[in-house]
Design an enzyme around this catalytic site. Structure first.
Site, PDB file in Angstrom:
ATOM      1  N   HIS A 259      90.373   7.755  36.954  1.00 43.23           N
ATOM      2  CA  HIS A 259      88.964   8.366  36.590  1.00 43.23           C
ATOM      3  C   HIS A 259      88.304   7.799  37.628  1.00 43.23           C
ATOM      4  O   HIS A 259      87.098   8.551  37.763  1.00 43.23           O
ATOM      5  CB  HIS A 259      88.875   7.789  35.139  1.00 43.23           C
ATOM      6  CG  HIS A 259      89.474   8.474  34.162  1.00 43.23           C
ATOM      7  ND1 HIS A 259      90.755   8.182  33.681  1.00 43.23           N
ATOM      8  CD2 HIS A 259      89.041  10.019  33.613  1.00 43.23           C
ATOM      9  CE1 HIS A 259      91.046   9.458  32.779  1.00 43.23           C
ATOM     10  NE2 HIS A 259      90.192  10.386  32.865  1.00 43.23           N
TER      11      HIS A 259
ATOM     12  N   CYS B 223      93.099  22.736  32.863  1.00 43.68           N
ATOM     13  CA  CYS B 223      91.764  21.904  32.787  1.00 43.68           C
ATOM     14  C   CYS B 223      92.069  20.597  33.508  1.00 43.68           C
ATOM     15  O   CYS B 223      91.165  19.772  33.698  1.00 43.68           O
ATOM     16  CB  CYS B 223      91.244  21.819  31.558  1.00 43.68           C
ATOM     17  SG  CYS B 223      92.133  20.977  30.303  1.00 43.68           S
TER      18      CYS B 223
HETATM   19  C1  PEP Z   1      94.698  16.123  31.874  1.00 44.92           C
HETATM   20  O1  PEP Z   1      95.647  15.338  31.361  1.00 44.92           O
HETATM   21  O2  PEP Z   1      95.099  16.884  32.849  1.00 44.92           O
HETATM   22  C2  PEP Z   1      93.320  16.297  31.306  1.00 44.92           C
HETATM   23  C3  PEP Z   1      92.627  17.366  31.603  1.00 44.92           C
HETATM   24  O3  PEP Z   1      92.958  15.120  30.684  1.00 44.92           O
HETATM   25  P1  PEP Z   1      92.402  13.905  31.038  1.00 44.92           P
HETATM   26  O4  PEP Z   1      92.602  13.843  32.528  1.00 44.92           O
HETATM   27  O5  PEP Z   1      91.047  13.559  30.276  1.00 44.92           O
HETATM   28  O6  PEP Z   1      93.596  12.773  30.436  1.00 44.92           O
END
Ligand code: PEP
Ligand code: MG
Length: 565
Positions: free
Chosen positions: A194, A490
């Site tokens: 993150h 996404c």
């Molecule tokens: C993913 O896993 O690609 C996603 C968009 O969700 P996150 O990054 O929030 O796990």
């Protein structure tokens, strides 16, 4: 910017946030080590030593207040809270007592006093327990003043700089001011952590996972050129390289909300958001809607399930930023790297493979019920078109159960995320129930390559360019086509302009990304026809390795070089 006579030296890491910038290095000071148990000599003036502790606490408080005045948003709140902690007499008085009663050296006295205070806060639980991090921060700062050591945390310098650190905690990242920190380089960290996602959201070029052999070569004041797209660092760059970086930085591209290929095939370019402020800036950046609203981001620091009213408020803020437009809302994705205290079991041995995301609804069904209720209420008071989806759907039964439940709440468009390989392979069955799907390439890559997305040592596996990942995305699109259902992406792959072309060629209808990436992805898509996208997609899925796929596709897109991507 002055360059030295030294020869340029090329260093590498994992580029996680694109952009080319240069600046002087400022290293983040390492943490403060635990001071040894030492006592003061018999003739020491104990009152003077106690005064030193009080004065050091004042210096820290003033420094934090100054930083808070310069910071914005979350960063400011964080600094203000820490400044209050430094001003709180509990810590200083208790440290002074240890100097008087046990003749401890001030640094050790502060360390022990902070330990007692942190234990006390921890035992109170909830919000108070979360303040232990501030206690440790204040403790380290006071000790740094007392021992004349470099101040821990992000350096405060008058001129913009390239931050070099071992790793950045989420709290450090919240304090990054893009006007001061032009890029960052860390020796640890993975591409889909993150911290990396936040760097992209800030539009700050970033390179992670360089290993210490690289960061150890960078000293305060060295001039470096950081290429966040390629993951390359040039120590002592040439005048010519600096000139090109300046020229690229001066070109500003915008997105006009009209995502399409050159021959007019529409590709919805949407934004990933985590709160109302993010949604408003995404709308200003031209996003055609929201492709991923990470609802758990609204509640990460909350010990209890938020009330329905609090949820309605949080969701309404995002929906209101996109009147009449599509907003894809993801139900709480709790667990693994995003634990929510009220949903996550912190004792699991393998949290990424555990009861996370939609799976938590088996154990705590009421939390999902409440969230869907809140979402339906928020939709009723705004004009945005809500599409709801659940994360980590793994079977057709789960797809049916979730979409039935969402529709029972009056949410008309209900779908799922495809992040587990089984969901991609079983797409034809999934779309008997789901109105749409959005592929989370971060988790899909993690699960198909069996590589923890947070580990820099596995970054060579953790990329959406892996042909295995691309083949699963194709399987998902092929499963959706006979049902006429749209599939979006996404995950971070959607924000890579070259990979975006491949995704469109595989049949993806929408791409959702950090709003900062919209102009770059748009510019590259507008340079190709749909037939080019399909041809490049075929090249990518026929490649032997991720590196081959990336190199072959990039070689066919000269526009990338022109745009400095
Ligand atoms: C993913 O896993 O690609 C996603 C968009 O969700 P996150 O990054 O929030 O796990
Ligand atoms: Mg995910």
């Amino acid at each position: 910017m002055a360059t030295s006579d030294a020869q340029p030296t090329a260093l590498t890491g994992i580029g996680v946030s694109p952009g080319l910038v240069a600046g002087p290095v400022a290293r983040m000071a390492p943490g403060i080590p635990e001071p040894a148990i030492e006592t003061l000599p018999a003739d020491t003036d104990l009152d003077a030593e106690c005064d030193r502790i009080a004065a050091a606490a004042q210096t820290v408080k003033k420094g934090l207040e100054l930083s808070a005045a310069e910071a914005k948003g979350d960063g400011r709140t964080l600094l203000e809270t820490t400044a209050q902690m430094a001003a709180d007499p509990t810590l200083t008085t208790s440290a002074q007592a240890k100097v008087r009663e046990r003749r401890l050296v001030p640094a050790r006295a502060v360390w022990e006093a902070a330990g007692t205070l942190a234990d006390m806060l921890k035992s109170l639980g909830g919000y108070m327990a979360e303040r232990t991090r501030d206690v440790a921060d204040v403790r380290d700062r006071i000790i740094a003043v007392l021992t004349d050591s470099p101040m821990p945390g992000i350096p405060r310098l008058p001129e913009p700089f390239v931050l070099v650190a071992k790793d950045l905690a989420p709290a450090d990242t919240a304090l990054l001011n893009p006007e001061k920190v032009v890029a960052f380089i860390t020796s640890e960290g993975g591409p889909t952590s993150h911290t990396a996602i936040l760097a992209r959201a800030l539009g700050m070029p970033a390179i992670v996972g360089t290993g210490e052999q690289v960061t150890d070569r960078l000293s305060d004041g060295d001039i470096v050129l950081v290429d966040g797209t390629k993951g390359s660092i040039t120590l002592n760059p040439s005048e010519e390289a600096l000139r090109r970086a300046r020229e690229l930085a001066s070109r500003v591209r915008v997105f006009n909300g009209d995502g399409a290929t050159r021959d007019g095939h529409e590709v919805q370019l949407l934004a990933n958001v985590g709160d109302a402020a993010g949604a408003r800036s995404a709308a200003e950046a031209g996003a055609m809607g929201v492709g991923l609203f990470r609802t758990e981001f609204c509640f990460l620091d909350q010990p209890e399930e938020p009330t329905i009213e609090a949820q309605v408020e949080a969701y309404r803020g995002v929906l209101e930023a996109f009147p009449g437009k599509k907003v894809v809302v993801r139900t709480l994705d709790a667990g693994a790297d995003k634990p929510l205290p009220f949903l996550t079991d912190s004792t699991e041995a393998n949290p990424a493979l555990g009861v996370r995301a939609y799976r938590t609804a088996r154990r705590d069904p009421e939390v999902l019920e409440h969230q869907l209720q809140a979402l339906a209420k928020a939709e009723a008071v705004t004009s945005a078109k809500v599409w709801v989806m659940a994360p980590m759907i793994s079977t057709a039964d789960e797809a049916k159960a979730f979409t039935d439940q969402a529709r029972a709440h009056g949410l008309k468009i209900a779908g799922m995320m495809i992040e587990v390989p089984s969901a991609a392979l079983m797409a034809d069955k999934m779309f008997e129930h789901a109105d749409f799907a959005s592929i989370g390439t971060n988790d899909l890559t993690q699960y198909v390559m069996a590589a923890d997305r947070l580990l820099s040592s596995l970054a060579y596996l953790s990329t959406g360019w892996q042909p295995a990942v691309l083949r699963l995305i194709k399987a998902a699109c092929d499963g959706a086509a006979p049902h006429g259902r749209p599939v979006g992406v996404c995950g971070e792959a959607a924000a890579d302009p070259a990979l975006a072309v491949v995704l469109v060629g595989l049949g993806v209808a929408s791409l959702s990304m950090t709003a900062r990436a919209l102009p770059d992805v748009d510019a590259v898509l507008k340079s190709v026809d749909l037939a080019d996208c399909r041809r490049l997609a075929q090249i990518a899925i026929d490649s032997r390795t991720a590196e081959d796929a990336r190199a072959a596709v990039r070689a066919e897109l000269p526009v990338l070089e022109e745009l400095g991507l």
